[in-house]
Design a protein around this motif. Structure first.
Motif, mmCIF file in Angstrom:
data_model
loop_
_atom_site.group_PDB
_atom_site.id
_atom_site.type_symbol
_atom_site.label_atom_id
_atom_site.label_comp_id
_atom_site.label_asym_id
_atom_site.label_seq_id
_atom_site.Cartn_x
_atom_site.Cartn_y
_atom_site.Cartn_z
ATOM 1 N N ARG A 1 0.872 -1.171 0.000
ATOM 2 C CA ARG A 1 0.000 0.000 0.000
ATOM 3 C C ARG A 1 0.901 1.211 0.000
ATOM 4 O O ARG A 1 1.743 1.347 0.895
ATOM 5 C CB ARG A 1 -0.884 -0.025 1.268
ATOM 6 N N VAL B 1 -2.703 3.814 17.344
ATOM 7 C CA VAL B 1 -3.939 4.450 16.869
ATOM 8 C C VAL B 1 -5.009 3.395 16.638
ATOM 9 O O VAL B 1 -4.749 2.336 16.058
ATOM 10 C CB VAL B 1 -3.677 5.212 15.550
ATOM 11 N N LEU B 2 -6.246 3.712 17.067
ATOM 12 C CA LEU B 2 -7.348 2.739 16.960
ATOM 13 C C LEU B 2 -7.663 2.394 15.512
ATOM 14 O O LEU B 2 -7.966 1.247 15.171
ATOM 15 C CB LEU B 2 -8.592 3.339 17.630
ATOM 16 N N GLN B 3 -7.570 3.413 14.609
ATOM 17 C CA GLN B 3 -7.971 3.188 13.217
ATOM 18 C C GLN B 3 -7.130 2.090 12.574
ATOM 19 O O GLN B 3 -7.652 1.232 11.859
ATOM 20 C CB GLN B 3 -7.794 4.502 12.429
ATOM 21 N N GLU C 1 -8.166 -1.297 13.810
ATOM 22 C CA GLU C 1 -9.431 -1.669 13.184
ATOM 23 C C GLU C 1 -9.190 -2.268 11.817
ATOM 24 O O GLU C 1 -9.797 -3.267 11.422
ATOM 25 C CB GLU C 1 -10.291 -0.406 13.005
ATOM 26 N N GLN C 2 -8.265 -1.623 11.051
ATOM 27 C CA GLN C 2 -7.955 -2.111 9.716
ATOM 28 C C GLN C 2 -7.352 -3.507 9.772
ATOM 29 O O GLN C 2 -7.650 -4.349 8.934
ATOM 30 C CB GLN C 2 -6.962 -1.162 9.020
ATOM 31 N N PHE D 1 -10.097 -5.989 10.321
ATOM 32 C CA PHE D 1 -11.170 -5.972 9.321
ATOM 33 C C PHE D 1 -11.373 -7.318 8.625
ATOM 34 O O PHE D 1 -12.484 -7.839 8.633
ATOM 35 C CB PHE D 1 -10.875 -4.843 8.311
ATOM 36 N N ARG E 1 2.186 5.219 8.953
ATOM 37 C CA ARG E 1 1.460 4.284 9.821
ATOM 38 C C ARG E 1 0.225 3.730 9.159
ATOM 39 O O ARG E 1 -0.070 2.531 9.237
ATOM 40 C CB ARG E 1 1.142 4.959 11.155
ATOM 41 N N ARG F 1 -3.260 -5.368 6.159
ATOM 42 C CA ARG F 1 -4.648 -5.804 5.930
ATOM 43 C C ARG F 1 -4.743 -6.618 4.663
ATOM 44 O O ARG F 1 -5.343 -7.700 4.626
ATOM 45 C CB ARG F 1 -5.559 -4.581 5.849
ATOM 46 N N ILE G 1 -5.370 -4.383 -4.548
ATOM 47 C CA ILE G 1 -4.253 -3.514 -4.179
ATOM 48 C C ILE G 1 -4.693 -2.083 -4.458
ATOM 49 O O ILE G 1 -5.134 -1.762 -5.555
ATOM 50 C CB ILE G 1 -3.014 -3.852 -5.030
ATOM 51 N N ASP G 2 -4.550 -1.215 -3.473
ATOM 52 C CA ASP G 2 -4.957 0.175 -3.621
ATOM 53 C C ASP G 2 -3.939 0.897 -4.514
ATOM 54 O O ASP G 2 -2.791 1.052 -4.125
ATOM 55 C CB ASP G 2 -4.985 0.813 -2.228
ATOM 56 N N PRO G 3 -4.334 1.348 -5.729
ATOM 57 C CA PRO G 3 -3.334 1.915 -6.635
ATOM 58 C C PRO G 3 -2.995 3.362 -6.332
ATOM 59 O O PRO G 3 -2.141 3.948 -6.986
ATOM 60 C CB PRO G 3 -4.005 1.822 -8.002
ATOM 61 N N ARG G 4 -3.658 3.969 -5.337
ATOM 62 C CA ARG G 4 -3.443 5.393 -5.086
ATOM 63 C C ARG G 4 -2.068 5.608 -4.471
ATOM 64 O O ARG G 4 -1.758 5.039 -3.441
ATOM 65 C CB ARG G 4 -4.509 5.917 -4.132
ATOM 66 N N VAL G 5 -1.233 6.382 -5.142
ATOM 67 C CA VAL G 5 0.082 6.722 -4.605
ATOM 68 C C VAL G 5 0.208 8.236 -4.631
ATOM 69 O O VAL G 5 -0.615 8.912 -5.228
ATOM 70 C CB VAL G 5 1.223 6.107 -5.438
ATOM 71 N N ARG H 1 -6.952 7.113 -10.049
ATOM 72 C CA ARG H 1 -5.969 6.084 -10.360
ATOM 73 C C ARG H 1 -6.644 4.790 -10.780
ATOM 74 O O ARG H 1 -6.018 3.910 -11.327
ATOM 75 C CB ARG H 1 -5.108 5.822 -9.117
ATOM 76 N N TYR H 2 -7.926 4.655 -10.432
ATOM 77 C CA TYR H 2 -8.647 3.454 -10.810
ATOM 78 C C TYR H 2 -9.169 3.592 -12.228
ATOM 79 O O TYR H 2 -9.563 4.672 -12.644
ATOM 80 C CB TYR H 2 -9.855 3.245 -9.897
ATOM 81 N N ALA I 1 -10.390 -0.945 -3.879
ATOM 82 C CA ALA I 1 -10.009 -1.353 -2.529
ATOM 83 C C ALA I 1 -10.789 -0.533 -1.506
ATOM 84 O O ALA I 1 -11.097 0.629 -1.744
ATOM 85 C CB ALA I 1 -8.510 -1.138 -2.330
ATOM 86 N N PRO J 1 -9.142 3.214 4.073
ATOM 87 C CA PRO J 1 -8.752 2.884 5.453
ATOM 88 C C PRO J 1 -9.706 3.430 6.508
ATOM 89 O O PRO J 1 -9.659 3.011 7.647
ATOM 90 C CB PRO J 1 -7.373 3.530 5.611
ATOM 91 N N SER K 1 -14.667 0.220 7.871
ATOM 92 C CA SER K 1 -14.426 -1.119 8.394
ATOM 93 C C SER K 1 -15.770 -1.772 8.621
ATOM 94 O O SER K 1 -16.778 -1.090 8.700
ATOM 95 C CB SER K 1 -13.609 -1.010 9.683
ATOM 96 N N CYS K 2 -15.814 -3.097 8.728
ATOM 97 C CA CYS K 2 -17.103 -3.752 8.838
ATOM 98 C C CYS K 2 -17.529 -3.882 10.296
ATOM 99 O O CYS K 2 -18.505 -4.540 10.595
ATOM 100 C CB CYS K 2 -17.081 -5.111 8.163
ATOM 101 N N ARG L 1 -10.347 12.212 15.708
ATOM 102 C CA ARG L 1 -11.040 11.013 16.138
ATOM 103 C C ARG L 1 -11.167 10.942 17.650
ATOM 104 O O ARG L 1 -12.197 10.506 18.175
ATOM 105 C CB ARG L 1 -10.287 9.801 15.623
#
Lengths: 350, 233
Positions: free
Chosen positions: A230, A260-262, A265-266, A269, A291, A299, A326-330, B27-28, B67, B70, B73-74, B99
């Motif tokens: 990622r 961090v909670l986020q 969570e990931q 998931f 992070r 994930r 795969i998340d392509p965002r860079v 990007r998609y 995708a 982030p 979440s479920c 948050r």
């Protein structure tokens, strides 16, 4: 109606076929093809292989061996391909010696497009006439929309390559609308062969990916490993069966590594999605990125590893939840003349 | 010195303008579909699905899917509205702080409601709502304006024309008013979670400055009813 909102860089490719009448004569191209075939046989002879069964891949490997090049741009290295791939197909000259064009629609400017629309509309009228002739009961039943899954229309670029002419977005949309109208008519089956020329098969996504079987370690516990990326973060995850839900990252417990909670969570998931929260142990290594990117990489790696533990249907559900892509965002590059990727310099009136 | 002729300047400007390129791109590939995270939808057995849903499933089986971001979440704790609100509260990309503030707000709401609950007599105990998520959603719904104003210029004068608002715009306005209200009209010593929980509880009971702002907007829209014909969409 469709509306093109996003485009990719592929759209900005030049349509060479439409740039003008041919720069290479037919005789020239024929000679090139003969030379290519002869050269292929010579190359096979040189490499000690059979000239009859020398495929394009063999040619590429032979050229890479004989002419090693350290250039970065793959298209700048020496290539030996069939002339039809190197010399792009171009329209032949469309007027005779007296200057009179051959095609009756030449002066419209887009002769192949308009002749195609003409043909398609003629077929539509024929189908409608045939339909009107039949009495009402003979109409074949509403056929299932088989075209939705498994095949798609040609894209604008592919259509341009087929017609060797530049098209505008509106032209393309009109053509697709005509084809759809033809398809929805009950008697449209007559023209199915014609419509099939403008459709392409889309294979189901899952068939491309092979799910690895589970491996067993010395204690007899089943485990599976995979990788995920990622942004700039790369992660490898090993998911063990019969576990208590403990997660270790780079030798450190997950609570200490991801405060961090986020992020936590990931990580949870994929397990939560499959209702397997306390049943697996995970040990992962991750490097690079920040992070959130590291969390996303782990994930993806854990979702890929869980594929071996789970039925095919659940794998399909995971894919539809976006866990296996795969998340392509860079990070977008900074451009010259601007302060950042999108932010421009402050505009000063004088 | 005479200024250069307008036509010549225009031609020169036209020659200099670069070819327009697409600005909004992703990007998609455009064929990618949005992911569906809610796991209950996947646990429904095949027979219960209607015709439409079966068709959609078949379609989805062939299309590639983006995708999951982030922030999604479920788990039961991730709510799209709350994530949107947290992102709007965020400053300079400090999601951690935003948050934690949101979590403290929800906790403060729960505490206040529980205090009220324990002090109330038996018959009123059921009427008091303790779930902070329910309070948040209801408060936002109460703050949403139904009709908005848009400035349209006709003949040199700018008129405020009443205009129906889309759902997204209503939600955005409600959240924006909440946040600006909490940032500006508070005492320097009170913290954000406290002030936010106060405002949310007031909005839940249809009182407070944000509800007043919504009513003022409705009244001005009603007053400018005469200009409604200026709208062309």
């Amino acid at each position: 109606t469709l509306r093109l909102i996003y485009t990719t860089t592929a759209v900005q490719r030049k349509n060479v076929g439409a740039s003008g009448p041919e720069k290479y004569t037919e005789a020239f191209i024929k000679k090139q093809i003969e030379e290519f075939n002869l050269g292929k046989r010579h190359l096979a002879n040189m490499m000690g292989e059979d000239p009859e069964t020398f495929t394009q891949e063999d040619i590429d490997r032979a050229i890479a061996y004989l002419f090693p090049s350290g250039l970065f741009d793959k298209q700048a290295r020496p290539i030996m391909k069939h002339p039809s791939e190197i010399f792009p197909e171009q329209r032949k000259i469309q007027w005779g010696e007296d200057g009179r064009p051959f095609h009756f629609l030449f002066y419209t400017g887009k002769q192949s497009y308009y002749s195609l629309m003409h043909e398609t509309y003629e077929k539509l009228l024929n189908v409608q006439k045939y339909q009107d002739q039949l009495p009402a009961q003979d109409l074949p039943p509403q056929k299932e929309k088989k075209n939705l899954a498994g095949s798609r229309w040609l894209t604008k670029i592919e259509l341009e390559e087929m017609l060797l002419e530049k098209l505008s977005d509106n032209d393309y949309l009109r053509f697709i609308q005509l084809l759809q109208k033809l398809m929805t008519l009950p008697c449209g089956d007559m023209e199915e062969k014609y419509i099939q020329k403008f459709t392409k098969e889309v294979p189901a996504q899952l068939q491309k990916v092979v799910i690895e079987p589970l491996k067993y370690d010395e204690r007899g516990v089943a485990f599976s490993t995979s990788e995920g990326i990622r942004k700039t973060a790369k992660a490898t995850a090993t998911v063990y069966d019969n576990g208590t839900g403990k997660i270790t990252v780079n030798g450190i417990d997950v609570l200490h590594y991801f405060p961090v909670l986020q992020d936590r969570e990931q990580l949870l998931f994929p397990f939560q999605f499959l209702d397997r929260v306390g049943k697996h142990d995970m040990i992962c290594t991750v490097s690079g990125g920040g992070r959130s990117a590291q969390a996303g990489a782990i994930r993806l790696a854990s979702a890929k590893a869980l594929r071996s533990f789970v039925t095919e249907k659940e794998v399909e559900f995971m894919r539809q939840a976006g866990l296996l892509t795969i998340d392509p965002r860079v990070k977008e590059r900074k451009k010259p003349g601007q302060e950042g990727a999108r932010r421009k310099f402050t505009w000063k009136k004088r | 010195m005479a200024a250069p002729s307008a036509a010549g300047l225009r031609r020169r400007l036209q020659a200099w303008l670069p070819r327009l390129t697409q600005v909004r791109w992703s990007r998609y590939n455009p064929s990618f579909l949005e992911p569906e995270v809610n796991k209950e939808l996947y646990q429904k057995p095949l027979e219960e699905l209607s015709e439409e849903e079966k068709e959609k499933l078949e379609l989805k089986a062939v299309q590639p899917i983006k995708a999951a971001p982030p922030s999604v979440s479920c788990s039961v704790f991730s709510d799209p509205m709350i994530s949107k609100f947290t992102n709007m509260m965020m400053k300079n990309g400090n999601k951690v702080l935003a948050r934690s503030l949101m979590a403290q707000t929800l906790e403060a709401i729960k505490r206040k409601q529980l205090e009220k609950y324990h002090k109330a007599p038996e018959d009123e105990k059921e009427a008091i709502e303790c779930n902070p998520y329910v309070i948040f959603h209801q408060a936002l719904k109460n703050c949403q304006p139904i009709i908005g104003l848009s400035s349209i210029t006709r003949g040199g004068k700018t008129y405020q024309v009443p205009v129906p608002l889309k759902d997204n715009r209503k939600r955005f306005l409600a959240m924006k008013w909440l946040i600006t209200e909490c940032r500006e009209n508070k005492n320097r010593r009170t913290l954000m979670p406290e002030k936010l929980s106060q405002e949310l509880l007031q909005a839940f009971n249809n009182e407070g400055p944000i509800i007043k702002k919504k009513h003022v907007l409705h009244k001005t829209a009603e007053a400018n009813r005469a200009y409604a014909h200026f709208r062309w969409w």
